[in-house]
Design a protein around this motif. Structure first.
Motif, short mmCIF file in Angstrom:
data_model
loop_
_atom_site.label_atom_id
_atom_site.label_comp_id
_atom_site.label_asym_id
_atom_site.label_seq_id
_atom_site.Cartn_x
_atom_site.Cartn_y
_atom_site.Cartn_z
N THR A 11 0.85 -1.18 0.00
CA THR A 11 0.00 0.00 0.00
C THR A 11 0.89 1.23 0.00
O THR A 11 1.89 1.28 0.73
CB THR A 11 -0.90 0.02 1.26
OG1 THR A 11 -1.72 -1.14 1.25
CG2 THR A 11 -1.77 1.26 1.29
N VAL A 12 0.55 2.20 -0.83
CA VAL A 12 1.25 3.49 -0.84
C VAL A 12 0.30 4.48 -0.16
O VAL A 12 -0.85 4.60 -0.54
CB VAL A 12 1.56 3.96 -2.28
CG1 VAL A 12 2.22 5.32 -2.26
CG2 VAL A 12 2.43 2.93 -2.99
N MET A 13 0.81 5.12 0.89
CA MET A 13 0.02 6.11 1.62
C MET A 13 0.76 7.43 1.64
O MET A 13 1.99 7.46 1.78
CB MET A 13 -0.26 5.66 3.05
CG MET A 13 -1.14 4.43 3.12
SD MET A 13 -1.53 3.95 4.80
CE MET A 13 -2.52 5.32 5.33
N MET A 14 0.00 8.53 1.52
CA MET A 14 0.59 9.87 1.61
C MET A 14 -0.24 10.68 2.59
O MET A 14 -1.47 10.57 2.61
CB MET A 14 0.58 10.56 0.25
CG MET A 14 1.14 11.97 0.29
SD MET A 14 0.98 12.82 -1.28
CE MET A 14 2.27 12.00 -2.19
N PRO A 44 6.25 -1.07 8.35
CA PRO A 44 6.58 -2.28 7.59
C PRO A 44 6.89 -1.96 6.12
O PRO A 44 6.39 -2.59 5.20
CB PRO A 44 5.31 -3.12 7.73
CG PRO A 44 4.22 -2.09 7.77
CD PRO A 44 4.80 -0.93 8.54
N GLY A 45 7.70 -0.96 5.92
CA GLY A 45 8.08 -0.51 4.59
C GLY A 45 8.81 0.82 4.71
O GLY A 45 9.08 1.29 5.81
N ILE A 46 9.11 1.43 3.58
CA ILE A 46 9.89 2.66 3.59
C ILE A 46 9.00 3.89 3.81
O ILE A 46 7.81 3.88 3.52
CB ILE A 46 10.69 2.84 2.28
CG1 ILE A 46 9.73 2.93 1.08
CG2 ILE A 46 11.69 1.72 2.10
CD1 ILE A 46 10.41 3.42 -0.19
N GLU A 47 9.63 4.92 4.33
CA GLU A 47 9.00 6.25 4.46
C GLU A 47 9.93 7.26 3.83
O GLU A 47 11.15 7.22 4.05
CB GLU A 47 8.78 6.61 5.92
CG GLU A 47 8.23 8.03 6.11
CD GLU A 47 8.08 8.45 7.56
OE1 GLU A 47 7.84 9.65 7.78
OE2 GLU A 47 8.22 7.60 8.46
N THR A 48 9.39 8.14 3.05
CA THR A 48 10.16 9.25 2.50
C THR A 48 9.31 10.50 2.67
O THR A 48 8.08 10.42 2.63
CB THR A 48 10.57 9.02 1.04
OG1 THR A 48 11.39 10.09 0.59
CG2 THR A 48 9.37 8.90 0.12
N GLY A 49 9.95 11.62 2.90
CA GLY A 49 9.15 12.81 3.14
C GLY A 49 9.90 14.10 2.92
O GLY A 49 11.09 14.11 2.55
N VAL A 56 4.27 0.40 2.16
CA VAL A 56 4.28 -0.58 3.24
C VAL A 56 3.55 -1.86 2.85
O VAL A 56 2.71 -1.86 1.94
CB VAL A 56 3.64 0.01 4.52
CG1 VAL A 56 4.48 1.15 5.07
CG2 VAL A 56 2.22 0.48 4.28
N GLU A 57 3.85 -2.94 3.57
CA GLU A 57 3.18 -4.21 3.34
C GLU A 57 1.69 -4.03 3.64
O GLU A 57 1.32 -3.49 4.69
CB GLU A 57 3.78 -5.29 4.22
CG GLU A 57 5.24 -5.59 3.88
CD GLU A 57 5.86 -6.58 4.83
OE1 GLU A 57 5.25 -7.66 5.05
OE2 GLU A 57 6.94 -6.28 5.36
N ALA A 58 0.85 -4.47 2.72
CA ALA A 58 -0.59 -4.22 2.79
C ALA A 58 -1.27 -4.88 3.98
O ALA A 58 -2.25 -4.37 4.50
CB ALA A 58 -1.25 -4.67 1.49
N ASP A 59 -0.76 -6.01 4.45
CA ASP A 59 -1.44 -6.75 5.50
C ASP A 59 -0.95 -6.40 6.90
O ASP A 59 -1.29 -7.08 7.86
CB ASP A 59 -1.29 -8.26 5.25
CG ASP A 59 0.16 -8.72 5.24
OD1 ASP A 59 1.06 -7.85 5.12
OD2 ASP A 59 0.39 -9.93 5.33
N LYS A 60 -0.19 -5.31 7.04
CA LYS A 60 0.35 -4.92 8.34
C LYS A 60 -0.09 -3.50 8.68
O LYS A 60 -0.38 -2.71 7.79
CB LYS A 60 1.87 -5.03 8.34
CG LYS A 60 2.34 -6.45 8.15
CD LYS A 60 3.82 -6.58 8.31
CE LYS A 60 4.22 -8.05 8.16
NZ LYS A 60 5.66 -8.19 8.14
#
Length: 129
Positions: free
Chosen positions: A42-45, A62-67, A118-122
């Motif tokens: 999942t990509v979230m902003m 459970p994945g990368i963050e950039t900001g 991030v991983e969709a199921d977490k």
């Protein structure tokens, strides 16, 4: 098919609202977008606003963050990296699973625009010791 799409969108919005409600006291999180892509992720902003002296609290994703820091100044602490002071106009990256915290420094609030893959199921975030 339309009914399934509407259910999926409704569930996605509940997840985004839940993530916003789980923010530490004083932190204002505003979800902007959520996209189920690529498969399994999942990509979230969204934006995060931190009051002067406030902190997000140590957590992981459970994945990368950039900001990108939109306003104010923050102290970014990421395990395994030296602390960084970031100001409006600076960008950052946080590796998947790295425990981190961000604190607003100075007498002004800080605001950041963040994107997560991030991983969709977490869950989007989990507390870190």
């Amino acid at each position: 098919m339309l009914r399934l799409a509407l259910i999926a969108v409704s569930l996605a919005m509940l997840t985004v609202v839940s993530a916003a409600q789980d923010a530490p006291v004083g932190i204002k999180r505003t979800p902007l977008q959520k996209i189920a892509y690529p498969e399994g992720y999942t990509v979230m902003m969204g934006t995060a606003e931190i009051p002067p002296g406030g902190a997000a609290g140590r957590h992981t994703h459970p994945g990368i963050e950039t900001g990108y820091i939109l306003e104010g100044e923050v102290l970014m602490s990421v395990d395994g990296q030296p602390d960084q002071t970031l100001k409006a106009g600076d960008s950052y990256q946080i590796p998947a699973g790295a425990a981190h915290d961000v604190k607003a420094v100075g007498d002004r609030p800080a605001k950041a625009l963040a994107t997560y893959v991030v991983e969709a199921d977490k869950p989007l975030a989990s507390p870190a010791p």
